[in-house]
Every structure is written in C-alpha cells, then in structure tokens.
Design an enzyme around this catalytic site. Sequence first.
Site, mmCIF file in Angstrom:
data_model
loop_
_atom_site.group_PDB
_atom_site.id
_atom_site.type_symbol
_atom_site.label_atom_id
_atom_site.label_comp_id
_atom_site.label_asym_id
_atom_site.label_seq_id
_atom_site.Cartn_x
_atom_site.Cartn_y
_atom_site.Cartn_z
ATOM 1 N N ASP A 83 2.943 -23.855 -27.472
ATOM 2 C CA ASP A 83 2.612 -22.436 -27.603
ATOM 3 C C ASP A 83 2.996 -21.712 -26.327
ATOM 4 O O ASP A 83 4.073 -21.946 -25.786
ATOM 5 C CB ASP A 83 1.120 -22.290 -27.922
ATOM 6 N N SER A 136 -2.914 -19.047 -37.220
ATOM 7 C CA SER A 136 -2.863 -19.662 -35.892
ATOM 8 C C SER A 136 -4.225 -20.174 -35.464
ATOM 9 O O SER A 136 -4.328 -21.095 -34.649
ATOM 10 C CB SER A 136 -2.372 -18.641 -34.856
ATOM 11 N N HIS A 172 -2.612 -12.695 -27.296
ATOM 12 C CA HIS A 172 -2.207 -12.815 -28.703
ATOM 13 C C HIS A 172 -1.510 -11.534 -29.120
ATOM 14 O O HIS A 172 -2.099 -10.621 -29.654
ATOM 15 C CB HIS A 172 -3.429 -13.076 -29.578
#
Length: 691
Positions: free
Chosen positions: A35, A476, A111
């Site tokens: 990530d 996610s 995010h």
Amino acid sequence: MTTYTPHMLRLPEDVWHRKGQRPKDGEGMVIGVIDTGIDPMHPSFAYNPKNPDGHSKCMPLFAGICDIGPYFPVGSCNGKIITARYYAAGAAAVIPLNASRDLSPFDVSGHGSKIPEFSHVASVAAGNRGVPVVVNSFVYGFASGMAPSARLAVYKAMYPAGGTVADMISAIDQAAIDRVDILVLSIGPDQPPADKITFMSVLDIALLFARRAGIFVVQAAGNRGPDAASVSSFSPWAVGVAASTTSRAYSPVLVLGNGHAIKGTGLSAPTPGDGLFRFRLVAARDAASTSTASAEECQNPEALNPSIVAGSIVLCLFSQGFYNGTATITAILDTATSLGFVGFALLANPLYGDFLAEPLPFHIPGIMVPSVADAQVIWNYYNNHTIRDIKGIVTSYGSCATIKEGRIATFTNTAPAVARFSSRGPDISDNQLNPADVLKPDILAPGNQIWGAWSSVSLDNPILSGHHFALLSGTSMAAPHVAGVAALVKQYHPSWTPAMIASALSTTARKHDRLGRPIMSQGPDLYRLYQSAPFDYGSGLINPSGALDPGLVFPSEFEDYIGFLCSLRNTTSEEIFLATGVACKASTNTPSDLNLPSITISSLRGCQIIRRYVKNVGGKAETYLAAVQAPDGVAVHVEPSWFNIGPDRIQHLEVTFNVTEASESFNFGELVFIGSLDHIVRLPLIVWPTL
C-alpha cells in the site's frame, strides 16, 4: 483496527480465547501489506514482547530488510513491524515524487480519492489490542486488529500521486521471497486489461505465483458498486472481499425550535450547553456580503457578513462546488472558525439530490443532512420564522436550533447489509465484460465506517491532518478484516494451504445474521434495501469461529490453477506458457471444474457435469448428506448423494446440471453437505441456463 468489529465477529470469545485452548490471536503469523507505507510511531504498531496472557512472544521466522529514509529512522522495524521496504522505480518514471517525503516506507498520503492508507489497512488486520481511539480529544473506544499479535511486513508501492503495476509486482515478489503468511492488497486495477484476459494480467500472474509460494492472497473487491460486473478482483487464486455495513452509526441530531429532530452525519460535539440551549439559525445565502452563489456553500469567510453569522448555527448548501469537488468540508470548518459560528449544518440541495456523507471529525459543532426531504423540513421551518422586506432581505431571524451530541455511537438491531459502494459480480474474463466461470466477490466482511490507524501527515485529507485515527469506508477496509481472520485460521491450522483456508472461510460464511434475518444489499436508492445474491456478497458474511472447524475443505494447488487457465477458450497455450513458464496438459476439464468452494457456470447448455473433491479436516470420520436448492431453470443431481469420509481422506464428487428452462440472466442456488457431527458445508451455485 476497530472498536467494534472484533466483537461483531465474536473474535474475543470464540477465536482469541477458544474454549479449552491457549489464547491465539495471531502470534507467529506475518501479514504483508502492499500500500502507501506505515507510520512506525503509531501506538497500533508498537511492539510488546508479552502476549495479553503474559507469555513471551515467539520471534518470527524471518526478520526482513528495513529501508531507512524520511520519517523512517533506524529502529522503525521494532518487532511488530519486522520488515519495511519501498518500491518507487516505476512511479519515478511516470509521476512526480518528493524525495524528502516519499522515498521511505513512511505513510504520508492519507486515504485520498485514489489510494487507501496503509496504516489504516495494516491496523485493521493486525493493529495492537486495546489502543485508545482519540480524535479531537474525544475517546471513541479501544481498538484492535483482527489478529493483534501478528507481525507486519510493509511494502510501500503507492504514493500520493499514484503508483504503477511495476512497483506492485516488485512488492509482491519480495513478499513471496519473505514468505509472509498473508498478503493483503487494498489497491487494484482501475479497469480490466485491454489486450488480454483478466486472469492473465501481469498483476494476476504475480499473485498466482505468490499463491504458489504458500501465501494467502486477499484483495479488495473494489468500490464501484452497486453496478454489476464492477469487481476489480478477478482471479480464483486471490480472495476478493466485498464490504458490509455494521449495526453501528454516528448520528448527530439537529433539533429545531419547533421540536422537530433531524438526524444527520458527523463526528461532532453538541452546541454549548450540551445541546440544551438553542441558537439562532441563519442561512448562509441570507448573510452574503458578496454574491449568494459564493456564500451559500460557506467556503470563504469574505463572502459572509460576520455580524450576522457570529454566534449562530449557519445553514450551508450542498451546491455546484460540492458536486464538482471544488468545495470541501474543511473550508466550511475554516470559515466557521474564522467567523465564530456556533455550529453549521450542510444541507442537501434539491437541484443535486441526496448526497452520500461519511462521518468526518468536526472541531466545532456540525451536522451534514444528506436527505433532500429532511433538508426541506429545515428550510420550511426556517422560512416560516424568517421575516423579509419587499426586496427579500431578512429583517428578522426568528428560527433557532441546537445540535446534539454526534460522537457517541448508536447500535441498531439490524442485520449487516452489503454496502452500496461495494463492487458487484459477475466476475469478468475480459474488457468486454464477458462473464467468467468464477464467483466474485468471494466473501463479505465489515467495511463501512471502520476505525483505524491514520498517518497524521494526511496529505490528501486535510480534515484528518493531525489525527492518529480515522473512520473510513471501503472494500479497502473489508479486505484486511479477512486478512486478519485468515491469519487466525492459519495459526490454528499451520499445515493448511491457502486454498484450504479460503475454502473454510467460504463454506462457513453466513447469509443470515444470528437472528436468522437475511443479509440485504444497499443499492441505487439511498433509503432502500434490496434482496442480496452471491454477486453481492460471494459466499456470505465471514464467520471466523466457523472457519476454524469447517469439516470439509476444497483444496486447489498451483497446477490446478494452471489447468484452469488452460481450459479457457479466449487464450492460448502459448500465451499461458509465456506468462507462467508452465506448459498446458491435455485435459477435458472446463473452467467450472476448478476445485473452488462454489460452482459458477456462465453458459449452461443442455447438460454439464462438474467435478469437485473434498478433504475431511474434522479429525473424525463423518457421514455427509447432500441437499440441493437448485437455481431456477436447472435440475441438479449430486453423486454420491451421501458418503462417509475418514480423517484426512478425499471424496470425489460429480454434480450434474441440466437445463429445464432457459433464462435471461444468472440464477442462484446452493449445494449443502450436512454432516453427522454437525458440520454444515455450503457451496453457492451460480448458473445461467441457456438454450
């Protein structure tokens, strides 16, 4: 890492402290996450050499390389984080990188619209147990990952400006070299490959070889729901995870002067007086010092008259700026702080319809009202108590309101639902959206409004800057729930292969809650629930304790996946050899014959026999009886219809499908094996009967 979902999934009582066994909460397991990096100073990732039961933790089987760089000094790999790498060669060739910030395993992105945040994902899977969740000085609870004693292997391959498949492949290869137990990707392709079938993309082939290395691979299914065929996890060797709601909500309330209460969204303290005192309501457009259009969204202090809005609850409007992404909640908060609002309410606009709102932390009292109908109730009250002159200028503000506490969660007695944003099946084999003989998504897990660790840098989300936790929604967030649970299953059963773990999760998943109510789906209508099907939730909602004792499993090995590729009609043996280095063997199998814990036939003509085999992992001999709920338009026969199987023995099965009536779409059913020792093994049946 969440304050609620471990209890929703009954991990503390049914898994971490299983009756008659030593506590097991992931100790000895290594979860790899690909990530945006990680914040090594976050308390979720601090290392404690003792387990909650007081025993010393064992050392992991490997201690990988720890890259050093900006914000990631020596010592960042601390025992909880046992390896941390970053891969940027691909990204550096195509996107701008900031060497003073990006070139280390540290997580700076937050995010954003493109990228999930590693710290959040990692903490949901394996964050430490009992970490206080504090935002704006308010304690929301104590959080834990699903496998809180598992270790983390960090592979950064995404950056604030994006990322490349090349860097993802490098990270996957390193995870395979490191022999992590679980690998979770809350990132995925934007669209199917343009020049090859989905299963043969570079990413999917890399994940196939990770599976060959013994790694259980988890992918987010995607956030393009509720559209059909929107999944971005394609291959049967990776578990694609859909997202569900929970029964928890954060709902502040705007109480009008006439006593009418309007629920909304936002993590907000009450107005002064704990919401008992009422304050004047002022519409931002009525307090405009410039044009009404620039004032009504509350984006600029200079657009409003300070003497009117100070000390008031200001009504802001969801208009063009919010619709096109140029207006932000952060700007409302800045305006409110600058001009001394007591609070604010962002109201839906009938010109743009209802809007979707996630609970965001407000440092002043605030509420978002995403329903046009609810907003109209507020406007009616406001207009009925506001006096205007002949030119429409307000001469008297007669309406008032208060904002009640919005930071304390409420729990409703409702079953989980598939979240609206969660991508749906059917799985596709190419960019023409031709359906594949594989069920996607595979499974459902909590993914709506999940608390998790957050990097306080938060480049992409200024409203979360300075915070160490965030409440996020997406597949996610669902994928690391499954990753953590898979680590728990492997800790209990270290000899199980990834396919056996995937089978155990699938065949024990639930289609109903514990009160027997069916899991529904959110859909296009914001305030309506729809009947769910396997294309929404796969096999069902993950059931961790059930997965520890599934009775039977459906094993698959690397050679089986190669056979699956070789059975596909829209590729060639030469292409498969070039991609995998393995030659196809002569076979009469179809793609549906891959030994998955589901059966999908995208085009059933006449009669087709599908083969499966099961292995008894229950530890004792058991007799199983087959029961079928056939899909509409199909007759289903199982041979043998019952069997007795000893421990670690294999039983081969044939399932015959006959078309009885053609259909214009997929139909759904279920094959259930009922064991004499109370094991129940469920397989979804997904069939499109055609002429």
